[in-house]
Scaffold this motif. Structure first.
Motif, PDB file in Angstrom:
ATOM      1  N   ALA A  40      27.117  19.371  22.578  1.00  0.00           N
ATOM      2  CA  ALA A  40      26.077  18.899  23.496  1.00  0.00           C
ATOM      3  C   ALA A  40      25.996  19.776  24.739  1.00  0.00           C
ATOM      4  CB  ALA A  40      26.355  17.450  23.889  1.00  0.00           C
ATOM      5  N   ARG A  41      27.146  20.293  25.173  1.00  0.00           N
ATOM      6  CA  ARG A  41      27.162  21.134  26.373  1.00  0.00           C
ATOM      7  C   ARG A  41      26.738  22.561  26.085  1.00  0.00           C
ATOM      8  NH1 ARG A  41      32.829  20.422  29.334  1.00  0.00           N
ATOM      9  NH2 ARG A  41      31.745  21.830  30.772  1.00  0.00           N
ATOM     10  N   SER A  42      26.734  22.930  24.812  1.00  0.00           N
ATOM     11  CA  SER A  42      26.335  24.283  24.436  1.00  0.00           C
ATOM     12  C   SER A  42      24.826  24.416  24.523  1.00  0.00           C
ATOM     13  CB  SER A  42      26.804  24.606  23.011  1.00  0.00           C
ATOM     14  OG  SER A  42      26.318  25.859  22.601  1.00  0.00           O
ATOM     15  N   ASP A  43      24.350  25.588  24.908  1.00  0.00           N
ATOM     16  CA  ASP A  43      22.912  25.850  24.998  1.00  0.00           C
ATOM     17  C   ASP A  43      22.317  26.208  23.663  1.00  0.00           C
ATOM     18  OD1 ASP A  43      22.921  25.400  27.709  1.00  0.00           O
ATOM     19  OD2 ASP A  43      23.345  27.503  28.208  1.00  0.00           O
ATOM     20  N   GLU A  44      23.188  26.515  22.686  1.00  0.00           N
ATOM     21  CA  GLU A  44      22.681  26.935  21.379  1.00  0.00           C
ATOM     22  C   GLU A  44      22.302  25.717  20.559  1.00  0.00           C
ATOM     23  OE1 GLU A  44      25.590  29.293  19.482  1.00  0.00           O
ATOM     24  OE2 GLU A  44      25.614  30.853  21.018  1.00  0.00           O
ATOM     25  N   GLU A  45      21.151  25.782  19.881  1.00  0.00           N
ATOM     26  CA  GLU A  45      20.680  24.712  19.036  1.00  0.00           C
ATOM     27  C   GLU A  45      20.489  25.217  17.621  1.00  0.00           C
ATOM     28  OE1 GLU A  45      17.154  23.062  20.584  1.00  0.00           O
ATOM     29  OE2 GLU A  45      18.050  22.355  22.444  1.00  0.00           O
ATOM     30  N   VAL A  84      18.076  13.338  24.652  1.00  0.00           N
ATOM     31  CA  VAL A  84      18.893  14.513  24.987  1.00  0.00           C
ATOM     32  C   VAL A  84      20.357  14.168  25.219  1.00  0.00           C
ATOM     33  CG1 VAL A  84      16.964  15.824  25.922  1.00  0.00           C
ATOM     34  CG2 VAL A  84      18.193  14.250  27.414  1.00  0.00           C
ATOM     35  N   HIS A  85      20.643  12.908  25.499  1.00  0.00           N
ATOM     36  CA  HIS A  85      22.029  12.504  25.758  1.00  0.00           C
ATOM     37  C   HIS A  85      22.644  11.746  24.589  1.00  0.00           C
ATOM     38  CE1 HIS A  85      21.037  12.586  30.357  1.00  0.00           C
ATOM     39  NE2 HIS A  85      21.233  13.787  29.855  1.00  0.00           N
ATOM     40  N   LEU A  86      21.973  11.761  23.438  1.00  0.00           N
ATOM     41  CA  LEU A  86      22.470  11.011  22.287  1.00  0.00           C
ATOM     42  C   LEU A  86      23.860  11.478  21.866  1.00  0.00           C
ATOM     43  CD1 LEU A  86      22.012   8.940  20.026  1.00  0.00           C
ATOM     44  CD2 LEU A  86      20.975  10.773  18.670  1.00  0.00           C
ATOM     45  N   SER A  87      24.073  12.781  21.837  1.00  0.00           N
ATOM     46  CA  SER A  87      25.373  13.308  21.412  1.00  0.00           C
ATOM     47  C   SER A  87      26.492  12.830  22.328  1.00  0.00           C
ATOM     48  CB  SER A  87      25.338  14.842  21.378  1.00  0.00           C
ATOM     49  OG  SER A  87      24.472  15.295  20.372  1.00  0.00           O
ATOM     50  N   TYR A  88      26.205  12.743  23.638  1.00  0.00           N
ATOM     51  CA  TYR A  88      27.219  12.248  24.568  1.00  0.00           C
ATOM     52  C   TYR A  88      27.543  10.785  24.270  1.00  0.00           C
ATOM     53  CZ  TYR A  88      26.417  16.437  27.392  1.00  0.00           C
ATOM     54  OH  TYR A  88      26.325  17.741  27.828  1.00  0.00           O
TER      55      TYR A  88
END
Length: 345
Positions: A151-156, A255-259
């Motif tokens: 989630a903190r990574s900018d790569e998607e 956008v915060h689902l992974s967290y």
């Protein structure tokens, strides 16, 4: 819960009947699913899950009912993460919109069968080796940390990578490049060929196995009852097709689902470790089902609210960036036009 084989059989027959009704009413004829249709069927599946949980309360008590609802909500929230990958799979295989619901229906059924096998194996292992809770707990905590790092990574991940099973099937069995309605195979020049429809169904079903690696240990952290584990998974998965069409456009806003999912998995991982210590005779506090249910619901609510707030703040910046790009493009086009005019003169 003490569940007899008759109850198991009736439950499976009932679930099959519900799936058949879903298919003949909403999924038999290929068509584009509207938001209204998706919303109605999503509500139907949630109401059915709630009624089933109420039935467990009446016949199995509050403890069993609480375990079912905690497991259902956890599996439902984790299944939303599956939808991101499903979107990539649909794009990868260029599935026409009218066939997407058929793909999801069969893919989810494949996933449900595979999860049933996983659940049976997990229940057998847990009943024999109590120390497996340490492994499950550690794995969930590691998965939670991995989710935070991603989630903190900018790569998607913008492309879907086929798993080994799917690559093997494509390599050994010839296939066509074009869709032929909802047909899974066709005969061409006397040769039986797979269609992309069959391949994408296998992709949806087998990819879910990767998600089951964390979702199955997670629900076993809430209950060790195989009946509750299976039914919670079944109701969570069976409404996944409609949920895909209902919130497909909202996925990018979560956008915060992974967290949120990482917090839930980490919490259940700690719960599993405490339970394992308790089973070995160590006196440690155990987390009750009401507390677990409260934490899971609170995390999901907070995650949804903060996601929507962040997306709302991010929207003006994206619109401004898009406007700048449009203006830059127009300037370039005007410069090219002026250059061509000078050359012509």
């Amino acid at each position: 819960m003490d569940v007899s084989m008759t109850t198991w059989a009736l439950t499976i027959v009932g679930l099959c009947a519900l799936i058949a009704v879903d298919f003949f009413i909403g999924g038999r004829k290929p068509h584009e699913v509207s938001l209204k249709e998706a919303g109605i069927w999503t509500t139907v599946w949630i109401v059915l899950a709630a009624l089933f949980g109420l039935g467990i309360f009446l016949f199995g008590g509050g403890q069993a009912s609480g375990e079912f609802f905690a497991g259902f909500i956890t599996e439902k929230s984790l299944s939303v993460d599956n939808l991101f990958v499903f979107v990539l799979i649909m794009a990868k295989f260029a599935v026409p919109s009218i066939y997407q619901q058929r793909v999801l229906m069969v893919g989810v059924l494949i996933a449900l069968v595979l999860r049933g096998i996983f659940i049976a194996a997990g229940a057998a292992i847990i009943s024999t080796f109590s120390w497996v809770f340490f492994i499950f707990g550690a794995f969930l905590i590691w998965t939670a940390w991995k989710l935070i790092q991603e989630a903190r990574s900018d790569e998607e991940d913008e492309e879907f990578e086929e798993n080994r099973l799917l690559k093997t099937v494509e390599r050994r069995f010839p296939s066509t490049d074009k869709y032929h309605g909802t047909k899974l195979t066709i005969v061409e020049n006397g040769k039986r060929l797979m269609t992309p429809m069959l391949i994408v169904m296998l992709a949806i079903g087998t990819t879910d196995v990767l998600f089951a690696l964390d979702s199955i240990p997670a629900i076993f952290g809430l209950t060790q009852d195989p009946y509750i584990v299976f039914t919670a998974n079944a109701f969570a998965l069976m409404g996944l097709r409609q949920l895909y069409f209902l919130i497909g456009g909202l996925l990018k806003k979560l956008v915060h689902l992974s967290y949120g999912l990482s917090v839930i998995l980490g919490f259940i991982g700690v719960k599993l470790v405490l339970h394992a210590l308790h089973e070995t005779g160590v006196h440690v506090p155990e987390i009750s089902i009401p507390v677990s249910l409260g934490v899971i619901c609170a995390v999901l609510i907070v995650t949804t609210i903060t996601s929507l707030m962040a997306s709302k703040k991010q929207a003006p910046a994206e619109d401004a960036a898009a406007g700048d790009e449009t203006r830059t493009t127009r300037k370039g086009q005007d410069a090219d036009a002026e250059h061509r005019a000078d050359v012509d003169s």
